[in-house]
Design a protein around this motif. Structure first.
Motif, PDB file in Angstrom:
ATOM      1  N   LYS A  78      26.826 -68.686  58.864  1.00  0.00           N
ATOM      2  CA  LYS A  78      26.436 -70.088  58.818  1.00  0.00           C
ATOM      3  C   LYS A  78      26.643 -70.601  57.410  1.00  0.00           C
ATOM      4  CE  LYS A  78      22.948 -69.876  62.498  1.00  0.00           C
ATOM      5  NZ  LYS A  78      21.512 -70.108  62.831  1.00  0.00           N
ATOM      6  N   HIS A  79      27.310 -71.737  57.305  1.00  0.00           N
ATOM      7  CA  HIS A  79      27.608 -72.325  56.000  1.00  0.00           C
ATOM      8  C   HIS A  79      26.730 -73.549  55.778  1.00  0.00           C
ATOM      9  CE1 HIS A  79      31.205 -69.834  55.246  1.00  0.00           C
ATOM     10  NE2 HIS A  79      31.341 -69.869  56.568  1.00  0.00           N
ATOM     11  N   TYR A  80      26.153 -73.628  54.591  1.00  0.00           N
ATOM     12  CA  TYR A  80      25.281 -74.741  54.255  1.00  0.00           C
ATOM     13  C   TYR A  80      25.748 -75.375  52.942  1.00  0.00           C
ATOM     14  CZ  TYR A  80      22.113 -72.551  57.633  1.00  0.00           C
ATOM     15  OH  TYR A  80      21.567 -72.007  58.759  1.00  0.00           O
ATOM     16  N   ASP A  81      25.800 -76.702  52.922  1.00  0.00           N
ATOM     17  CA  ASP A  81      26.128 -77.443  51.706  1.00  0.00           C
ATOM     18  C   ASP A  81      24.845 -77.902  51.041  1.00  0.00           C
ATOM     19  OD1 ASP A  81      29.001 -77.385  51.887  1.00  0.00           O
ATOM     20  OD2 ASP A  81      28.842 -78.803  53.549  1.00  0.00           O
ATOM     21  N   VAL A  82      24.807 -77.799  49.707  1.00  0.00           N
ATOM     22  CA  VAL A  82      23.658 -78.283  48.935  1.00  0.00           C
ATOM     23  C   VAL A  82      24.178 -79.039  47.715  1.00  0.00           C
ATOM     24  CG1 VAL A  82      21.940 -76.573  49.657  1.00  0.00           C
ATOM     25  CG2 VAL A  82      23.522 -75.993  47.841  1.00  0.00           C
ATOM     26  N   ASP A  83      23.756 -80.283  47.585  1.00  0.00           N
ATOM     27  CA  ASP A  83      24.108 -81.089  46.416  1.00  0.00           C
ATOM     28  C   ASP A  83      23.085 -82.201  46.280  1.00  0.00           C
ATOM     29  OD1 ASP A  83      24.811 -83.010  48.337  1.00  0.00           O
ATOM     30  OD2 ASP A  83      26.919 -82.447  48.286  1.00  0.00           O
ATOM     31  N   GLU A  84      23.387 -83.230  45.468  1.00  0.00           N
ATOM     32  CA  GLU A  84      22.386 -84.277  45.226  1.00  0.00           C
ATOM     33  C   GLU A  84      22.105 -85.120  46.468  1.00  0.00           C
ATOM     34  OE1 GLU A  84      26.273 -86.286  43.957  1.00  0.00           O
ATOM     35  OE2 GLU A  84      25.375 -84.293  43.876  1.00  0.00           O
ATOM     36  N   ARG A  85      22.945 -85.011  47.487  1.00  0.00           N
ATOM     37  CA  ARG A  85      22.668 -85.716  48.739  1.00  0.00           C
ATOM     38  C   ARG A  85      21.599 -85.009  49.575  1.00  0.00           C
ATOM     39  NH1 ARG A  85      29.010 -86.650  50.222  1.00  0.00           N
ATOM     40  NH2 ARG A  85      29.118 -84.638  49.142  1.00  0.00           N
ATOM     41  N   ASP A  86      21.244 -83.815  49.181  1.00  0.00           N
ATOM     42  CA  ASP A  86      20.209 -83.024  49.857  1.00  0.00           C
ATOM     43  C   ASP A  86      18.886 -83.277  49.139  1.00  0.00           C
ATOM     44  OD1 ASP A  86      18.425 -80.947  50.552  1.00  0.00           O
ATOM     45  OD2 ASP A  86      20.067 -79.583  51.041  1.00  0.00           O
ATOM     46  N   PHE A  87      18.007 -84.062  49.730  1.00  0.00           N
ATOM     47  CA  PHE A  87      16.780 -84.470  49.058  1.00  0.00           C
ATOM     48  C   PHE A  87      15.894 -83.274  48.711  1.00  0.00           C
ATOM     49  CE2 PHE A  87      15.315 -84.198  53.438  1.00  0.00           C
ATOM     50  CZ  PHE A  87      13.998 -83.768  53.333  1.00  0.00           C
ATOM     51  N   PHE A  88      15.862 -82.271  49.574  1.00  0.00           N
ATOM     52  CA  PHE A  88      14.998 -81.115  49.336  1.00  0.00           C
ATOM     53  C   PHE A  88      15.542 -80.268  48.191  1.00  0.00           C
ATOM     54  CE2 PHE A  88      13.097 -77.002  49.953  1.00  0.00           C
ATOM     55  CZ  PHE A  88      11.817 -77.289  50.409  1.00  0.00           C
ATOM     56  N   TRP A  89      16.825 -80.074  48.146  1.00  0.00           N
ATOM     57  CA  TRP A  89      17.478 -79.293  47.089  1.00  0.00           C
ATOM     58  C   TRP A  89      17.207 -79.906  45.719  1.00  0.00           C
ATOM     59  CZ3 TRP A  89      19.450 -74.658  46.549  1.00  0.00           C
ATOM     60  CH2 TRP A  89      20.411 -74.374  45.560  1.00  0.00           C
ATOM     61  N   GLU A  90      17.294 -81.234  45.654  1.00  0.00           N
ATOM     62  CA  GLU A  90      17.069 -81.914  44.383  1.00  0.00           C
ATOM     63  C   GLU A  90      15.596 -81.893  43.987  1.00  0.00           C
ATOM     64  OE1 GLU A  90      19.512 -83.475  42.093  1.00  0.00           O
ATOM     65  OE2 GLU A  90      20.275 -81.790  43.249  1.00  0.00           O
ATOM     66  N   ALA A  91      14.716 -82.085  44.961  1.00  0.00           N
ATOM     67  CA  ALA A  91      13.284 -82.173  44.659  1.00  0.00           C
ATOM     68  C   ALA A  91      12.661 -80.815  44.353  1.00  0.00           C
ATOM     69  CB  ALA A  91      12.543 -82.828  45.824  1.00  0.00           C
ATOM     70  N   CYS A  92      13.151 -79.765  44.988  1.00  0.00           N
ATOM     71  CA  CYS A  92      12.489 -78.453  44.904  1.00  0.00           C
ATOM     72  C   CYS A  92      13.322 -77.384  44.221  1.00  0.00           C
ATOM     73  CB  CYS A  92      12.101 -77.974  46.305  1.00  0.00           C
ATOM     74  SG  CYS A  92      11.032 -79.118  47.190  1.00  0.00           S
ATOM     75  N   GLY A  93      14.477 -77.749  43.690  1.00  0.00           N
ATOM     76  CA  GLY A  93      15.370 -76.745  43.100  1.00  0.00           C
ATOM     77  C   GLY A  93      14.755 -75.957  41.967  1.00  0.00           C
ATOM     78  N   ALA A  94      13.824 -76.571  41.210  1.00  0.00           N
ATOM     79  CA  ALA A  94      13.213 -75.894  40.066  1.00  0.00           C
ATOM     80  C   ALA A  94      11.850 -75.294  40.394  1.00  0.00           C
ATOM     81  CB  ALA A  94      13.077 -76.872  38.892  1.00  0.00           C
ATOM     82  N   HIS A  95      11.437 -75.362  41.669  1.00  0.00           N
ATOM     83  CA  HIS A  95      10.141 -74.811  42.057  1.00  0.00           C
ATOM     84  C   HIS A  95      10.215 -73.299  42.212  1.00  0.00           C
ATOM     85  CE1 HIS A  95       8.625 -78.849  43.950  1.00  0.00           C
ATOM     86  NE2 HIS A  95       8.837 -78.915  42.658  1.00  0.00           N
ATOM     87  N   VAL A  96       9.107 -72.638  41.926  1.00  0.00           N
ATOM     88  CA  VAL A  96       9.041 -71.201  42.203  1.00  0.00           C
ATOM     89  C   VAL A  96       9.098 -71.004  43.714  1.00  0.00           C
ATOM     90  CG1 VAL A  96       7.776 -70.615  40.115  1.00  0.00           C
ATOM     91  CG2 VAL A  96       6.514 -71.255  42.165  1.00  0.00           C
ATOM     92  N   PHE A  97       9.550 -69.821  44.126  1.00  0.00           N
ATOM     93  CA  PHE A  97       9.813 -69.614  45.549  1.00  0.00           C
ATOM     94  C   PHE A  97       8.605 -69.869  46.453  1.00  0.00           C
ATOM     95  CE2 PHE A  97       9.827 -66.739  49.238  1.00  0.00           C
ATOM     96  CZ  PHE A  97      10.844 -67.352  49.955  1.00  0.00           C
ATOM     97  N   PRO A  98       7.415 -69.381  46.117  1.00  0.00           N
ATOM     98  CA  PRO A  98       6.284 -69.664  47.017  1.00  0.00           C
ATOM     99  C   PRO A  98       6.031 -71.154  47.194  1.00  0.00           C
ATOM    100  CG  PRO A  98       5.738 -67.886  45.522  1.00  0.00           C
ATOM    101  CD  PRO A  98       7.026 -68.467  45.030  1.00  0.00           C
TER     102      PRO A  98
END
Length: 638
Positions: free
Chosen positions: A297-317
């Motif tokens: 399964k292929h997934y794209d992640v960039d600034e159009r992905d609201f979750f990727w942008e909002a949570c990219g710097a969060h710790v995993f938990p």
């Protein structure tokens, strides 16, 4: 003006697809076209434009220059390729064969005169000159992944620049490619930076060559950095470009991460803003390999992905918690729509039927307009649920939390060899995880590890199935003072945006009971790991350079280049800060973890800074260690 390397590069690519006409205007009545790319430019375009984006620009087909292609009459072809001899030969063959009626040639950097002559001679001899409509230099020799992140896409640059067996011409070719990439980024951004770098080594060599190239470009009154040239706007501000050799800090490349974007890159293989997850049906043997390829399964992640942008710097938990929170919001929104659309079904006849119809119609229209956005949100959340679940499996299987914890303790002086050996001999972690932690021990060690310590580490590596060649190579670098200290400043940087908290032993024991259940159950048992009580060496150096802190080793001793001054006239005084914008470039590879340490510093600064991070390539820890091991073999390190 804010530096947005991704948007600037996208504007150039859009103009290329518009036959180099003005953006937003039709440059030709021919709206359909074929796009021809080579391997390098395919990687440039892939993160910027998806298939639907290409179609919006009239691209009916995108084809690879290296592949055999059939003639397509009456449709123009837009080429975006590197200016190499092999590419010129293929382009000449296309023109001679009459594959396309008109060919618009765009090159990633300025095409050398000898290649232009080769192209001209070939098409004139065959009577195919009329097929070449236009030829452009575009300065696109880099890959823009995010507004503040770019890569030159140069594989194994660290190996090339440090190979003891490399010939001079090979090293010069690698340096030339790096200079072309950095020059392209400067042209695309419309900036002429002031350059700082450590003296000696590849960084100063590249800085000098880039300075000369920028100075040559500025000689004419109308140049690449003039307002309106190439259809781009020039920036009035001048950022500081800081160049570093990878040996400046090796620990950032081999350390395990605990925040979302770095984890995804290091564990799941994020590349060009795309992740490929293996199918669960895959297993050993040919049948399993076929299932893995078919079930990826292929997934794209960039600034159009609201979750990727909002949570990219969060710790995993925290990411796991946020996934569940967002899913609950989605369910509540869907439930609200269902209530509204069902309104009136149980209404009594006391209401005006016309008014009831109007309300139902209004609710239905609101639902219809809201559903597409909600469905798109659900797709994003499903994607990150799958990514988080895959990360969770890897963390549990490889004890990544414990490796991250121990590495952090080593880097702040809270762990010793016994703590390292205890984890390495526990049976937890993959061989590469063990090797990476052993490398951190060597890098964080005050002075050189003793022969006995090296023997202990090598014995554990051998029994765990890991190759210890990289350990001896890094020890040799330390002995020859060719790599900096892995330990940063004493002040707390707070890598993850919060105050440091106590580390927790056996953090993921909860997974024995909850693994495989919903992420909401997983998140309840998780606490944040140590957020970092040190300032990363790179962030500390960039801070000194951008603040212009006189008296610091970086500010006083680093070389200065200013392309707007005559050669040799640049001085430390010219580079006095503070700079609000900076470009930090790592020669020999970088990663999302190191970039994150810079962004955290920039956001915490007063006033906040904008920092672009770039590298010759973006690597996982395993990929970089493989280069260290290969260098060890080539240099005979023991």
């Amino acid at each position: 003006m804010a530096l947005n390397v991704r948007q600037k590069q996208a504007d150039v690519v859009h103009r290329v697809l518009n036959f180099n006409g003005a953006l937003g205007k039709e440059a030709s009545a021919e709206s359909y076209k074929v796009l021809v790319l080579d391997r390098f430019t395919k990687d440039i375009v892939a993160p910027l434009l998806r298939l639907n984006d290409l179609r919006k620009h009239g691209v009916t087909l995108h084809l690879m220059l290296e592949n055999d292609r059939q003639p397509i009459p009456d449709v123009p072809a837009v080429y975006l390729v590197q200016p190499s001899m092999a590419n010129i030969e293929r382009i000449t063959a296309d023109a001679v064969a009459g594959l396309y009626d008109s060919m618009y040639l765009n090159f990633t950097v300025s095409i050398p005169g000898k290649l232009v002559e080769q192209l001209a001679a070939g098409v004139v001899k065959a009577g195919a000159l009329s097929r070449i409509s236009k030829l452009y230099d575009q300065y696109l020799a880099f890959i823009a992944l995010e507004p503040t992140l770019f890569s030159l896409g140069q594989p194994e640059a660290y190996l090339e620049l440090n190979d003891p067996q490399a010939r001079d011409y090979q090293i010069e070719a690698a340096v030339s490619n790096i200079v072309d990439g950095l020059f392209s980024a400067c042209v695309t951004l419309g900036v002429v930076p002031i350059i700082r770098c450590p003296r000696g080594g590849a960084a100063e060599h590249i800085a000098s060559a880039l300075d000369a190239k920028l100075r040559d470009a500025l000689k004419s009154r109308t140049n690449l950095f003039s307002e309106g040239v190439l259809g781009l706007s020039a920036s009035l501000s001048r950022p500081l470009l800081c160049l570093f050799d990878r040996n400046f800090d090796l620990s950032a490349m081999v350390q395990h991460a605990w925040t979302y974007k770095p984890l995804v890159q290091d564990v799941l293989g994020l590349r060009l803003n795309r992740i490929a997850l293996q199918s669960e049906a895959a297993g050993p043997g040919p049948a399993g390999m076929m299932a893995a390829n078919a079930g990826k399964k292929h997934y794209d992640v960039d600034e159009r992905d609201f979750f990727w942008e909002a949570c990219g710097a969060h710790v995993f938990p925290k990411v796991a918690e946020e996934v569940e929170t967002q899913l609950q919001r989605y369910r509540a929104a869907v439930e609200e729509i269902n209530k509204k659309t069902a309104a009136g079904a149980g209404q009594e006849g006391a209401f005006d039927p016309d008014e009831l119809l109007r309300r139902n119609t209004q609710n239905l229209m609101q639902a219809v307009s809201s559903l597409p956005e909600l469905q798109e949100q659900k797709k994003v959340l499903d994607k990150h649920t799958n990514l988080a679940t895959s990360l969770l499996g890897a963390i549990k299987m490889r004890a990544l939390d414990q490796y991250y914890n121990t590495a952090e303790d080593l880097l702040v002086g809270k762990a010793d060899l016994q703590a390292v050996l205890k984890l390495l001999q526990s049976g937890k972690g993959a061989p590469m995880d063990k090797l990476r932690l052993a490398l951190i021990y060597i890098l964080a060690h005050d002075g050189l590890p003793s022969e006995q310590e090296m023997s202990d580490l090598e014995g554990v590596m051998r029994s765990g199935g890991a190759d210890a060649t990289a350990l001896h190579y890094v020890r040799t670098l330390k002995r020859n003072n060719l790599t900096g200290s892995a330990k940063g400043g004493a002040e707390a940087l707070g890598h993850h945006g919060g105050a440091p908290v106590a580390s927790q032993n056996n953090l993921l024991d909860w997974a024995d009971k909850t693994f495989g259940q919903g992420l909401s159950q997983v998140a309840k048992g998780v606490k944040t790991l140590l957020s970092g009580a040190r300032q990363a060496p790179l962030a500390a150096s960039v801070e000194a350079l951008m603040d212009g802190k006189a008296g610091t080793p970086e500010f006083d001793s680093y070389a200065v280049f200013d392309p707007k001054l005559p050669p040799g006239r640049a001085s430390v005084e010219r580079a006095k800060g503070p700079f609000r914008e900076g470009i930090v470039f790592m020669i020999g590879g970088g990663n999302y973890y190191e970039r994150e340490t810079l962004l955290n510093w920039a956001q915490r600064s007063t006033p906040p800074r904008q920092v672009l991070y770039g590298a010759t390539e973006l690597l996982s820890g395993e990929e970089f260690v493989q280069q260290l091991s290969e260098l060890g073999r080539r240099s005979g390190s023991r």
